[in-house]
Design a protein around this motif. Structure first.
Motif, PDB file in Angstrom:
ATOM      1  N   ASN A   1       1.198  -0.914  -0.073  1.00  0.00           N
ATOM      2  CA  ASN A   1       0.547  -0.005  -0.537  1.00  0.00           C
ATOM      3  C   ASN A   1       0.558   1.438  -0.057  1.00  0.00           C
ATOM      4  O   ASN A   1       0.154   2.665   0.488  1.00  0.00           O
ATOM      5  CB  ASN A   1      -0.560   0.040   0.983  1.00  0.00           C
ATOM      6  CG  ASN A   1      -0.281  -0.653   3.131  1.00  0.00           C
ATOM      7  OD1 ASN A   1       1.168  -0.282   2.952  1.00  0.00           O
ATOM      8  ND2 ASN A   1      -1.290   0.260   3.354  1.00  0.00           N
TER       9      ASN A   1
ATOM     10  N   LEU B   1      -6.599   3.228  13.004  1.00  0.00           N
ATOM     11  CA  LEU B   1      -6.259   3.914  11.720  1.00  0.00           C
ATOM     12  C   LEU B   1      -7.649   3.950  10.602  1.00  0.00           C
ATOM     13  O   LEU B   1      -8.539   3.048  11.184  1.00  0.00           O
ATOM     14  CB  LEU B   1      -5.639   2.659  11.016  1.00  0.00           C
ATOM     15  CG  LEU B   1      -5.680   2.469   9.697  1.00  0.00           C
ATOM     16  CD1 LEU B   1      -4.592   3.779   9.477  1.00  0.00           C
ATOM     17  CD2 LEU B   1      -4.776   1.341   9.208  1.00  0.00           C
ATOM     18  N   LEU B   2      -7.450   4.995  10.337  1.00  0.00           N
ATOM     19  CA  LEU B   2      -9.080   5.626   9.773  1.00  0.00           C
ATOM     20  C   LEU B   2      -9.523   5.407   8.427  1.00  0.00           C
ATOM     21  O   LEU B   2     -10.109   5.030   7.385  1.00  0.00           O
ATOM     22  CB  LEU B   2      -9.424   7.130   9.994  1.00  0.00           C
ATOM     23  CG  LEU B   2      -9.600   7.303  11.584  1.00  0.00           C
ATOM     24  CD1 LEU B   2      -9.593   8.873  11.933  1.00  0.00           C
ATOM     25  CD2 LEU B   2     -10.734   6.778  12.276  1.00  0.00           C
ATOM     26  N   GLU B   3      -7.638   5.391   7.732  1.00  0.00           N
ATOM     27  CA  GLU B   3      -7.228   4.860   6.279  1.00  0.00           C
ATOM     28  C   GLU B   3      -6.030   5.604   5.658  1.00  0.00           C
ATOM     29  O   GLU B   3      -4.925   6.411   6.698  1.00  0.00           O
ATOM     30  CB  GLU B   3      -8.470   6.353   5.084  1.00  0.00           C
ATOM     31  CG  GLU B   3      -8.392   6.577   4.028  1.00  0.00           C
ATOM     32  CD  GLU B   3      -9.246   7.850   3.173  1.00  0.00           C
ATOM     33  OE1 GLU B   3      -9.246   7.657   2.311  1.00  0.00           O
ATOM     34  OE2 GLU B   3      -9.489   8.319   3.790  1.00  0.00           O
ATOM     35  N   THR B   4      -5.502   5.496   4.891  1.00  0.00           N
ATOM     36  CA  THR B   4      -4.219   5.109   4.266  1.00  0.00           C
ATOM     37  C   THR B   4      -4.617   5.810   2.510  1.00  0.00           C
ATOM     38  O   THR B   4      -5.291   4.760   1.880  1.00  0.00           O
ATOM     39  CB  THR B   4      -3.275   3.999   3.972  1.00  0.00           C
ATOM     40  OG1 THR B   4      -4.437   3.076   3.655  1.00  0.00           O
ATOM     41  CG2 THR B   4      -3.127   3.858   5.580  1.00  0.00           C
ATOM     42  N   LYS B   5      -3.744   6.073   2.081  1.00  0.00           N
ATOM     43  CA  LYS B   5      -3.638   6.829   0.727  1.00  0.00           C
ATOM     44  C   LYS B   5      -2.389   7.261   0.388  1.00  0.00           C
ATOM     45  O   LYS B   5      -1.322   7.567   1.364  1.00  0.00           O
ATOM     46  CB  LYS B   5      -4.792   7.876   0.611  1.00  0.00           C
ATOM     47  CG  LYS B   5      -5.278   7.549  -1.032  1.00  0.00           C
ATOM     48  CD  LYS B   5      -6.985   8.643  -0.679  1.00  0.00           C
ATOM     49  CE  LYS B   5      -7.767   8.096  -1.881  1.00  0.00           C
ATOM     50  NZ  LYS B   5      -8.774   8.957  -2.442  1.00  0.00           N
TER      51      LYS B   5
ATOM     52  N   ALA C   1      -1.707   8.617   6.461  1.00  0.00           N
ATOM     53  CA  ALA C   1      -1.927   7.368   7.043  1.00  0.00           C
ATOM     54  C   ALA C   1      -2.883   8.404   7.929  1.00  0.00           C
ATOM     55  O   ALA C   1      -2.025   8.494   9.217  1.00  0.00           O
ATOM     56  CB  ALA C   1      -0.834   6.442   8.444  1.00  0.00           C
ATOM     57  N   LEU C   2      -4.157   7.889   8.229  1.00  0.00           N
ATOM     58  CA  LEU C   2      -4.526   9.012   9.258  1.00  0.00           C
ATOM     59  C   LEU C   2      -5.272   8.047  10.539  1.00  0.00           C
ATOM     60  O   LEU C   2      -5.814   6.789   9.826  1.00  0.00           O
ATOM     61  CB  LEU C   2      -6.323  10.168   8.875  1.00  0.00           C
ATOM     62  CG  LEU C   2      -6.328  10.224   7.306  1.00  0.00           C
ATOM     63  CD1 LEU C   2      -7.233  10.793   6.495  1.00  0.00           C
ATOM     64  CD2 LEU C   2      -5.297  11.669   7.324  1.00  0.00           C
TER      65      LEU C   2
ATOM     66  N   ASN D   1      -7.287   8.173  14.637  1.00  0.00           N
ATOM     67  CA  ASN D   1      -8.160   8.986  15.459  1.00  0.00           C
ATOM     68  C   ASN D   1      -7.533   9.109  16.140  1.00  0.00           C
ATOM     69  O   ASN D   1      -6.400   8.673  17.645  1.00  0.00           O
ATOM     70  CB  ASN D   1      -9.222   7.804  15.836  1.00  0.00           C
ATOM     71  CG  ASN D   1      -9.833   8.204  16.972  1.00  0.00           C
ATOM     72  OD1 ASN D   1      -9.572   9.069  17.854  1.00  0.00           O
ATOM     73  ND2 ASN D   1     -11.153   8.502  16.532  1.00  0.00           N
TER      74      ASN D   1
ATOM     75  N   THR E   1      -7.753  14.984  14.362  1.00  0.00           N
ATOM     76  CA  THR E   1      -6.782  13.551  12.876  1.00  0.00           C
ATOM     77  C   THR E   1      -5.427  13.896  13.384  1.00  0.00           C
ATOM     78  O   THR E   1      -4.871  14.857  13.256  1.00  0.00           O
ATOM     79  CB  THR E   1      -8.088  13.984  11.781  1.00  0.00           C
ATOM     80  OG1 THR E   1      -9.037  12.832  12.541  1.00  0.00           O
ATOM     81  CG2 THR E   1      -7.499  12.376  10.993  1.00  0.00           C
TER      82      THR E   1
ATOM     83  N   PHE F   1      -8.483  15.521  -0.129  1.00  0.00           N
ATOM     84  CA  PHE F   1      -8.053  14.467   0.601  1.00  0.00           C
ATOM     85  C   PHE F   1      -7.851  15.121   2.102  1.00  0.00           C
ATOM     86  O   PHE F   1      -8.505  15.237   3.147  1.00  0.00           O
ATOM     87  CB  PHE F   1      -7.044  13.866   1.027  1.00  0.00           C
ATOM     88  CG  PHE F   1      -6.657  12.563   1.808  1.00  0.00           C
ATOM     89  CD1 PHE F   1      -7.512  11.710   1.673  1.00  0.00           C
ATOM     90  CD2 PHE F   1      -5.021  12.545   2.260  1.00  0.00           C
ATOM     91  CE1 PHE F   1      -7.053  10.417   2.917  1.00  0.00           C
ATOM     92  CE2 PHE F   1      -5.484  11.685   3.072  1.00  0.00           C
ATOM     93  CZ  PHE F   1      -5.901  10.707   3.718  1.00  0.00           C
TER      94      PHE F   1
END
Length: 211
Positions: free
Chosen positions: A91, A108-112, A99-100, A102, A135, A127
């Motif tokens: 990824n 972990l909220l999201e990776t992009k 990486a987002l 909380n 966050t 984003f």
């Protein structure tokens, strides 16, 4: 049991060698070996979360960030001993790896990933703009993380607490942890200028504790 002369000689030599080792261990000597070294193993160094050299205090998040090296070695983002972003997880991508998390629960909220060489910076803006206060934003660069950055994207990272993003240029190495709503500049940032203009062989390794 009858032993042949050559075999008796070998046995005598082995007994003599063992006796010398035992005497050296008990009474000291110039030998580099000892009974302790032979029969006991050295203890392994203690391992803490994400490979840190020391543990974090209670109610703190342990994390480690490693930027990519040129376009060969991918970046890593580890949080609480869980790998969030890595080549093994498949990824990571060229540009900015984010990486987002909380900030209260550590969830972990999201990776992009955002390609900052051939991609569209508008995707990064979409984003970052709606991030909620509290966050945590973990960032690790890979290859080129700056070419497509514009004034607004740099400003958004500054609002998250970055001081290095305004200087970020082609193939610089950058790792950063910021937060939406932060009042001061983030202390968790590593930046190395690309001194190898073609290959960027300068590898940036950084690790921090959230304190």
């Amino acid at each position: 049991i009858l032993l042949t002369a050559p075999l008796r000689g070998v046995v005598v030599l082995l007994l003599a060698g063992f006796t010398w080792l035992l005497a050296s261990a008990l009474f000291g000597g110039d030998g580099s070996l000892s009974v302790r070294n032979i029969f006991t193993a050295e203890p392994h160094p203690r391992r803490y979360k994400c490979g840190l050299s020391a543990p974090c205090p209670p109610k703190h998040l342990a994390f480690r960030l490693v930027s990519g090296a040129a376009n060969v070695i991918g970046p890593k983002i580890c949080l609480e001993d869980k790998m969030l972003v890595s080549s093994v997880k498949n990824n990571v991508g060229r540009g900015l790896n984010i990486a987002l998390v909380n900030g209260v629960t550590g969830e972990l909220l999201e990776t992009k990933t955002f390609d900052m060489w051939a991609g569209d910076v508008s995707n990064l803006l979409k984003f970052l703009r709606p991030l909620h206060e509290g966050t945590l934003v973990f960032v690790a660069s890979f290859d080129d993380a700056a070419t497509k950055l514009n004034d607004e994207s740099r400003r958004l990272f500054e609002e998250l607490g970055s001081t290095a993003v305004k200087e970020l240029a082609f193939r610089d190495s950058w790792v950063f942890v910021g937060a939406k709503g932060i009042e001061n500049k983030s202390p968790f940032e590593g930046y190395i200028k690309n001194v190898y203009k073609v290959t960027n062989k300068k590898f940036n390794y950084s690790h921090f504790r959230w304190e």
